[in-house]
Enzyme design. Structure first.
Site, mmCIF file in Angstrom:
data_model
loop_
_atom_site.group_PDB
_atom_site.id
_atom_site.type_symbol
_atom_site.label_atom_id
_atom_site.label_comp_id
_atom_site.label_asym_id
_atom_site.label_seq_id
_atom_site.Cartn_x
_atom_site.Cartn_y
_atom_site.Cartn_z
ATOM 1 N N ASN A 96 40.247 47.251 40.656
ATOM 2 C CA ASN A 96 41.251 46.488 41.444
ATOM 3 C C ASN A 96 42.487 46.848 41.178
ATOM 4 O OD1 ASN A 96 42.182 44.505 39.652
ATOM 5 N ND2 ASN A 96 39.947 43.902 39.685
ATOM 6 N N LYS A 112 35.008 25.242 37.890
ATOM 7 C CA LYS A 112 35.148 25.573 36.711
ATOM 8 C C LYS A 112 35.615 24.913 35.580
ATOM 9 C CE LYS A 112 35.030 30.078 39.179
ATOM 10 N NZ LYS A 112 35.456 31.514 39.084
ATOM 11 N N LYS A 161 38.071 25.660 42.909
ATOM 12 C CA LYS A 161 37.493 26.621 41.940
ATOM 13 C C LYS A 161 38.263 25.830 40.400
ATOM 14 C CE LYS A 161 38.740 31.344 43.632
ATOM 15 N NZ LYS A 161 39.752 32.274 43.656
ATOM 16 N N PHE A 204 43.221 31.773 36.985
ATOM 17 C CA PHE A 204 44.140 32.049 38.197
ATOM 18 C C PHE A 204 43.228 32.492 39.313
ATOM 19 C CE2 PHE A 204 48.246 33.963 36.482
ATOM 20 C CZ PHE A 204 48.261 33.383 35.168
ATOM 21 N N ASP A 220 34.236 41.265 40.778
ATOM 22 C CA ASP A 220 33.269 40.254 41.205
ATOM 23 C C ASP A 220 31.831 41.000 41.091
ATOM 24 O OD1 ASP A 220 34.868 38.089 41.251
ATOM 25 O OD2 ASP A 220 35.635 38.558 43.211
ATOM 26 N N LYS A 237 27.011 62.653 37.324
ATOM 27 C CA LYS A 237 27.708 62.589 38.412
ATOM 28 C C LYS A 237 26.924 62.705 39.737
ATOM 29 C CE LYS A 237 31.858 64.560 40.517
ATOM 30 N NZ LYS A 237 32.398 65.933 40.812
HETATM 31 N N1 CTP Z 1 37.097 35.312 36.544
HETATM 32 C C1 CTP Z 1 36.318 35.477 35.779
HETATM 33 N N2 CTP Z 1 35.043 36.042 35.970
HETATM 34 C C2 CTP Z 1 34.655 36.713 37.197
HETATM 35 C C3 CTP Z 1 35.564 36.506 38.375
HETATM 36 C C4 CTP Z 1 36.764 35.696 37.812
HETATM 37 O O1 CTP Z 1 36.688 34.957 34.706
HETATM 38 N N3 CTP Z 1 33.875 37.497 37.159
HETATM 39 C C5 CTP Z 1 38.226 34.504 36.462
HETATM 40 C C6 CTP Z 1 39.662 35.295 36.516
HETATM 41 O O2 CTP Z 1 40.226 35.615 35.447
HETATM 42 C C7 CTP Z 1 40.567 34.190 37.202
HETATM 43 C C8 CTP Z 1 39.705 33.478 37.969
HETATM 44 O O3 CTP Z 1 38.488 33.627 37.534
HETATM 45 O O4 CTP Z 1 41.167 33.444 36.245
HETATM 46 C C9 CTP Z 1 39.871 33.562 39.496
HETATM 47 O O5 CTP Z 1 39.517 34.834 39.997
HETATM 48 P P1 CTP Z 1 39.392 35.222 41.525
HETATM 49 O O6 CTP Z 1 39.064 36.688 41.602
HETATM 50 O O7 CTP Z 1 40.703 34.860 42.128
HETATM 51 O O8 CTP Z 1 38.209 34.088 41.876
HETATM 52 P P2 CTP Z 1 36.707 34.118 42.065
HETATM 53 O O9 CTP Z 1 36.380 33.069 41.058
HETATM 54 O O10 CTP Z 1 36.165 35.701 41.568
HETATM 55 O O11 CTP Z 1 36.572 33.838 43.435
HETATM 56 P P3 CTP Z 1 36.745 34.448 44.717
HETATM 57 O O12 CTP Z 1 36.866 36.011 44.591
HETATM 58 O O13 CTP Z 1 35.634 34.051 45.629
HETATM 59 O O14 CTP Z 1 38.027 34.105 45.461
#
Ligand code: CTP
Length: 392
Positions: free
Chosen positions: A204, A334, A330, A316, A273, A283
């Site tokens: 990302n 969490k 969240k 975050f 995610d 490859k």
């Molecule tokens: N985070 C994490 N592990 C993951 C995904 C996210 O620890 N596999 C943590 C990030 O470091 C951040 C928080 O979760 O502090 C939120 O990340 P975000 O991508 O905004 O949210 P998600 O929990 O992944 O939910 P969504 O994508 O559905 O909004």
């Protein structure tokens, strides 16, 4: 700020020694008593008389000027700053060699030490020098710089001694007990990369800037910091214990490994995610279309929330749109103490910029909106908010 402080300034043989004249002036202007000890090599670049004039005190070079000067000189010293410090002196100090007055004093002195390296960038990149710096850091020595820029040899690179103003700030900081002193803060930063095949990955747009700013701010305020980061072009702040990872699962392992001693965990990483169910060992060849099956990555924040104990946990939420309800959910799901929400679609917020616009939500549902700010200022606000909560 430095009123009445006894500071010993060590000078070694580098052209950067001229900057130390301004450093001495700055320290004296703030009320410090500055004594200078220099190596023979330093005295080739600038005469002792120059420093005798600016300090109003004798300058010490010779180990044998009196048999016990290496014991007596540092006796009242409250800070020993070595600026400039050459590769040679750094390496001698790291291995306990005492072959001149300065290195003898270093061994006999027990207080705080601040070192400002100055050398050619290739010398600074030499693994032996890197190892010696790390060795000194592990014993509690603090480093300031070096900086990137043009070097005396005409080349460009990291190796320039920090400017007098920055050195003075580091000296002041050495006398200020930070409000995070005694805390171990674990910070995650950057994106993760989930491999598809040996050359491709899913990732990302995260630059790591926000997490690195949090780590730098916490260090400045006296915390011990472990920074676990995915690939980022940011430089880890001096003094942080840095763990470089690539994938979400490596980040998870690194976090779990370092969580035990932490008093607070701030998770600014943009963890992918999803990751491919299987990584192709070769490859993947061109085709009209391919499908890659993805699976959920470990939710690190969720797992840390489950074993939070008395530590503070801050997450975050990067959203497209200001979705406070989702961020609140969240925070609750969490087990967080604070969640920092940013709408990545807003100009000046989110990925790869030096600023951010955040909303911080607390456990009680209280919502605070902040204006556009530098990420460093956002980092300090997060820390201020964290300190308002009870820390273990
Ligand atoms: N985070 C994490 N592990 C993951 C995904 C996210 O620890 N596999 C943590 C990030 O470091 C951040 C928080 O979760 O502090 C939120 O990340 P975000 O991508 O905004 O949210 P998600 O929990 O992944 O939910 P969504 O994508 O559905 O909004």
């Amino acid at each position: 700020m430095l009123n009445g402080k006894n500071i010993l300034l060590g000078l070694t043989g580098s052209i950067a020694v001229y900057k130390s004249i301004d450093l001495v002036r700055g320290m004296i202007k703030e009320g410090a008593n500055v004594t200078v000890v220099m190596t023979e090599a330093a005295s080739r670049f600038v005469t002792p008389l120059t420093f005798e004039t600016v300090t109003g005190r004798s300058v010490h070079i010779d180990t044998f000027e009196s048999p016990l000067s290496h014991i007596n000189l540092p006796r009242d010293t409250e800070l020993f700053i070595i600026a400039p410090a050459t590769a040679n002196t750094i390496s001698k100090l790291a291995s306990g060699i005492a072959d001149n007055l300065l290195s003898n004093i270093y061994l006999a002195y027990k207080g705080p030490v601040l070192i400002a390296p100055a050398m050619n960038y290739r010398m600074y990149e030499n693994p032996i020098i890197k190892e010696n710096i790390l060795r000194l850091e592990k014993t509690g020595v603090k480093f300031v710089g070096p900086e990137a820029g043009s070097l005396a040899c005409g080349e460009e690179g990291v190796g320039r001694m920090s400017e007098a103003g920055d050195l003075l700030e580091a000296v002041r900081a050495a006398f200020t007990q930070g409000d995070l002193s005694g805390h171990n803060i674990l910070v995650t930063a950057g994106p993760t990369r989930e491999a598809i095949d040996p050359v491709r990955f899913i990732s990302n747009r995260s630059s790591g800037k926000m997490g690195f700013a949090v780590a730098a701010a916490a260090l400045k305020r006296g915390a011990k910091v472990t920074l676990v980061s995915g690939p980022s072009s940011e430089h880890p702040p001096q003094g942080a214990s840095f763990v470089s990872v690539e994938s979400a699962s490596q980040m998870r392992d690194a976090v779990m490994q370092h969580i035990e001693n932490s008093t607070a965990v701030i998770m600014a990483a943009a963890v992918a995610d999803f990751s491919p169910v299987s990584k192709s060992e070769t490859k993947i060849k061109k085709a009209d279309s391919i499908s890659i099956e993805l699976q959920k990555t470990p939710d690190i924040l969720q797992e840390v929330g489950g074993k939070k104990g008395s530590r503070i946990l801050i997450g975050f939420a990067a959203e497209t749109g200001k979705n406070t309800e989702k961020a609140k959910k969240k925070l609750k799901d969490k087990n967080l103490d604070l969640i920092v929400l940013n709408d990545v679609t807003q100009k000046g917020a989110g990925f790869d910029v030096d600023t951010n616009i955040v909303t911080i939500i607390g456990r009680g549902g209280e919502i605070t909106d902040y204006p556009l700010m530098k990420k460093m200022d956002v980092a300090n606000i997060i820390i201020d908010r964290m300190l308002q909560l009870k820390m273990r």
